[in-house]
Enzyme design. Structure first.
Site, short mmCIF file in Angstrom:
data_model
loop_
_atom_site.label_atom_id
_atom_site.label_comp_id
_atom_site.label_asym_id
_atom_site.label_seq_id
_atom_site.Cartn_x
_atom_site.Cartn_y
_atom_site.Cartn_z
N ASP A 85 -10.74 -97.11 -26.07
CA ASP A 85 -10.88 -96.08 -27.08
C ASP A 85 -10.19 -94.77 -26.65
O ASP A 85 -10.39 -94.30 -25.53
CB ASP A 85 -12.38 -95.82 -27.27
CG ASP A 85 -12.70 -95.04 -28.52
OD1 ASP A 85 -12.39 -95.53 -29.62
OD2 ASP A 85 -13.26 -93.93 -28.40
N HIS B 69 -11.49 -100.46 -38.24
CA HIS B 69 -12.77 -99.90 -38.67
C HIS B 69 -12.70 -98.40 -38.95
O HIS B 69 -13.71 -97.82 -39.35
CB HIS B 69 -13.81 -100.18 -37.59
CG HIS B 69 -13.49 -99.47 -36.30
ND1 HIS B 69 -12.36 -99.76 -35.55
CD2 HIS B 69 -14.11 -98.45 -35.65
CE1 HIS B 69 -12.33 -98.96 -34.50
NE2 HIS B 69 -13.37 -98.16 -34.54
N ASP B 70 -11.56 -97.77 -38.68
CA ASP B 70 -11.41 -96.34 -38.93
C ASP B 70 -10.53 -96.05 -40.14
O ASP B 70 -10.23 -94.89 -40.43
CB ASP B 70 -10.72 -95.66 -37.73
CG ASP B 70 -11.59 -95.66 -36.48
OD1 ASP B 70 -12.82 -95.69 -36.61
OD2 ASP B 70 -11.00 -95.62 -35.38
N ASP C 22 -14.84 -103.40 -26.19
CA ASP C 22 -14.41 -102.02 -26.42
C ASP C 22 -14.84 -101.18 -25.21
O ASP C 22 -15.97 -101.32 -24.73
CB ASP C 22 -15.07 -101.49 -27.70
CG ASP C 22 -14.13 -100.61 -28.51
OD1 ASP C 22 -13.53 -99.70 -27.92
OD2 ASP C 22 -14.01 -100.84 -29.73
N GLU D 213 -5.98 -97.73 -27.28
CA GLU D 213 -5.92 -97.02 -28.56
C GLU D 213 -5.29 -95.67 -28.26
O GLU D 213 -5.87 -94.85 -27.54
CB GLU D 213 -7.30 -96.83 -29.18
CG GLU D 213 -7.19 -96.29 -30.60
CD GLU D 213 -8.34 -95.43 -31.06
OE1 GLU D 213 -8.51 -95.26 -32.28
OE2 GLU D 213 -9.08 -94.88 -30.21
O1 TEU Z 1 -11.00 -93.46 -32.89
C1 TEU Z 1 -10.18 -92.41 -32.51
C2 TEU Z 1 -9.65 -91.62 -33.61
O2 TEU Z 1 -8.69 -90.91 -33.41
C3 TEU Z 1 -10.37 -91.74 -34.92
O3 TEU Z 1 -11.66 -91.27 -34.74
C4 TEU Z 1 -9.73 -90.99 -35.99
O4 TEU Z 1 -9.73 -89.63 -35.72
C5 TEU Z 1 -10.47 -91.18 -37.27
O5 TEU Z 1 -10.95 -92.46 -37.33
C6 TEU Z 1 -9.53 -90.91 -38.42
O6 TEU Z 1 -9.66 -91.83 -39.41
C7 TEU Z 1 -11.81 -94.05 -31.95
C8 TEU Z 1 -12.66 -95.11 -32.61
O7 TEU Z 1 -11.85 -96.12 -33.12
C9 TEU Z 1 -13.54 -94.47 -33.65
O8 TEU Z 1 -14.29 -95.40 -34.38
C10 TEU Z 1 -14.44 -93.50 -32.95
O9 TEU Z 1 -15.19 -92.80 -33.91
C11 TEU Z 1 -13.66 -92.51 -32.09
O10 TEU Z 1 -12.65 -93.13 -31.30
C12 TEU Z 1 -14.59 -91.84 -31.12
O11 TEU Z 1 -15.03 -92.76 -30.17
#
Ligand code: TEU
Ligand code: CA
Length: 561
Positions: free
Chosen positions: A199, A330-331, A98, A256
């Protein structure tokens, strides 16, 4: 489409904190992954995307990095990491790391310096502004709630943080920042990694002057995406990154990229000269969960919408760019809970969703635990949640907006990122076999029914179904490279399409419902005979497919000859 290993591979995403704990401190770690590599090999995946393992104070579980070239203490050492990489390569599994370079932790030494004084050499590594009329420099909302600006006493200015206040945004306008990042990337690539998952890579470039976001509600802060998503210098920065670093390696790079259109994606991941190999976009996920959505909002999705979105992406990118296929990470909430049925038809619908992502054009991404059909969790108290986004938004909803706490908790149950972050359920023993200590986040209480040990023992399990899909993909280039054609476009329960590569043609039939709709093959599709490749129910392989009464969440793939 041109052939490439990163189109043919299947990626498995590991969220290390929740994967497997090797030393009983309740936190998953690198040696934990090492111990489970044989399992992943058995599943058949080719690539691991490892969520951040760098040194971090863990405000956002590693997405807040305080040292890019060190391993987080809880996860182990650089030597552990090197051993993991070597073992993976021995098994023929590639490693994608990542890359989080939109922001660092506020504990990174760059930021520690930056905040000291306006004339500090690191000042311009971040985005600082004086206040405006005694308030923040603009009205942008942070993805994790509240203002995207934090006042900092030592220099009496604000710094920008699109995510938590412990994640200050880097200033990509500064060539020194870019140079440092490229060197760091090269350092990892020299160690032999096989790529980067980048990211929020399309948020690096902010519109000069940082104008206010449009005011869309009575709230104080608003989504400013139009001023930082695919910003004016994004392509320039990424072109430079490609030139200085990426182009020298045969690697998988996946961006991403929230909020992109197919046009943006084609620009970023262009088949001929894109800056990235593929995008990881969110339009289909946003049908049911708005990115950065506030607590208090849930959104139902419909199959017709899903078809429209997926079909547009399949068609627009064909021969032009490459996409990632996924339904959870994971989000996000667990895919079976969000897109399937995590009750009565959990097994059937998890297999259907797996069929779906493996049979579309694009590289499939399996999120840890999805291969056994892990589900959302519903903790009783907000105190059981760990995610900074969940906690902030709950607090904002309940304390600032007066939302009923029970309602807010219901939304947390449906949407919290922690749904995907409960420990992997390895067996039916204590703590689901994840740790012999106390896990950093509670295990999902359903681990006695849903766990890996049982899945391995059951030839009919979701695990074995995934294994078969991965195998099929390996054996049939049509699954990777075939072109996509939607059929039964307006059917509200059945999603069906064909994939065609020269003479080879597959028919994919997916019943996204608990009902038993009848599938009628359109007359336009003719064939002499069929061969069943996979089905999530018992079927007679010689069955006539002109008309099929589908069972709940039935999924089938046929070769038309
Ligand atoms: O995620 C980007 C992102 O847009 C998410 O944070 C989203 O807003 C949120 O998960 C809505 O469900 C990336 C990573 O995947 C995330 O884990 C991080 O928290 C974020 O960037 C910041 O680095
Ligand atoms: Ca541990």
């Amino acid at each position: 489409m041109k052939r490439a290993w990163w189109k043919e591979c299947v990626v498995y995403q590991i969220y290390p904190r929740s994967f497997y704990d090797s030393n009983s401190d309740g936190i998953g770690d690198l040696r934990g992954i090492l111990q489970k590599l044989d399992y992943l090999k058995e599943l058949g995946i080719d690539v691991i995307w490892l969520c951040p393992v760098y040194r971090s104070p863990n405000d956002d579980n590693g997405y807040d990095i305080s040292d890019y070239q060190a391993i987080m203490d809880e996860f182990g050492t650089l030597a552990d990491w090197e051993e993991l990489l070597a073992e993976m390569h021995k098994l023929g599994i590639r490693l994608v790391m990542d890359l989080v370079v939109n922001h660092t932790s506020d504990e990174h030494h760059w930021f520690q310096e930056s905040r000291k004084a306006k004339d500090n050499p690191y000042r311009d590594f971040y985005i600082w502004h004086p206040g405006k009329d005694g308030r923040e420099p603009n009205n942008w909302r942070s993805f994790f709630g509240g203002s995207a600006w934090q006042y900092d006493e030592p220099t009496r200015e604000y710094y920008l943080h699109l995510f938590s206040k412990k994640q200050p945004d880097l200033n990509w306008e500064n060539p020194r920042v870019r140079r440092e990042i490229y060197q760091m990337m090269d350092w990892w690539l020299q160690k032999g990694i096989d790529g980067f998952r980048m990211d929020v890579i399309n948020m690096l470039s902010k519109v000069p002057g940082l104008p206010d976001a449009p005011v869309v509600s009575a709230d104080r802060y608003h989504f400013g995406g139009q001023h930082f998503v695919n910003g004016p210098r994004l392509m320039e920065f990424l072109t430079e990154m490609k030139q200085k670093v990426l182009s020298r390696y045969d690697i998988l790079t996946v961006g991403e990229t929230p909020f992109v259109t197919t046009r943006d994606a084609i620009e970023l991941a262009d088949e001929e000269n894109g800056v990235l190999k593929m995008v990881f976009q969110f339009e289909h996920m946003d049908l049911s969960a708005e990115i950065g959505a506030e607590v208090g909002t849930t959104k139902p999705w419909s199959l017709l919408h899903l078809k429209e979105v997926m079909t547009r992406w399949q068609q627009d990118l064909e021969n032009r760019a490459w996409n990632s296929m996924y339904l959870g990470n994971h989000d996000q909430p667990r895919s079976v809970s969000q897109f399937g049925d995590d009750g009565q038809y959990r097994v059937e619908s998890a297999k259907l969703l797996a069929t779906f992502i493996h049979m579309l054009q694009g590289t499939p991404y399996i999120y840890q635990g999805d291969e056994i059909g892990m589900t959302n969790v519903a903790f009783e108290s907000i105190e059981d949640y760990r995610d900074v986004a969940t906690r902030n938004m709950y607090r904002e909803a309940v304390e600032e907006k007066g939302v009923d706490p029970n309602l807010a908790l219901q939304v947390v149950h449906a949407k919290s990122r922690d749904n995907a972050r409960t420990p992997v359920q390895w067996d039916s023993g204590e703590q689901a076999g994840f740790t012999t200590g106390t896990p950093w986040i509670k295990v999902n209480p359903n681990y006695k029914e849903i766990n890996l040990a049982d899945s391995l023992a059951d030839p009919d399990s979701i695990f074995h179904y995934y294994q078969k899909l991965i195998q099929l993909r390996r054996e049939n280039p049509v699954i990777v490279y075939g072109s996509y054609d939607l059929i039964l476009e307006s059917h509200e329960e059945i999603y069906a399409f064909t994939r065609t590569l020269e003479e080879d043609r597959l028919l994919v039939i997916l019943n996204f419902s608990r009902n038993s709709p009848v599938f009628h093959l359109p007359d336009s599709i003719s064939f002499v005979s069929t061969e069943l490749l996979i089905n999530n129910y018992e079927v007679n392989p010689d069955k006539d497919i002109h008309e099929i009464t589908l069972r709940p969440y039935e999924a089938g793939v046929y070769r038309l000859k």
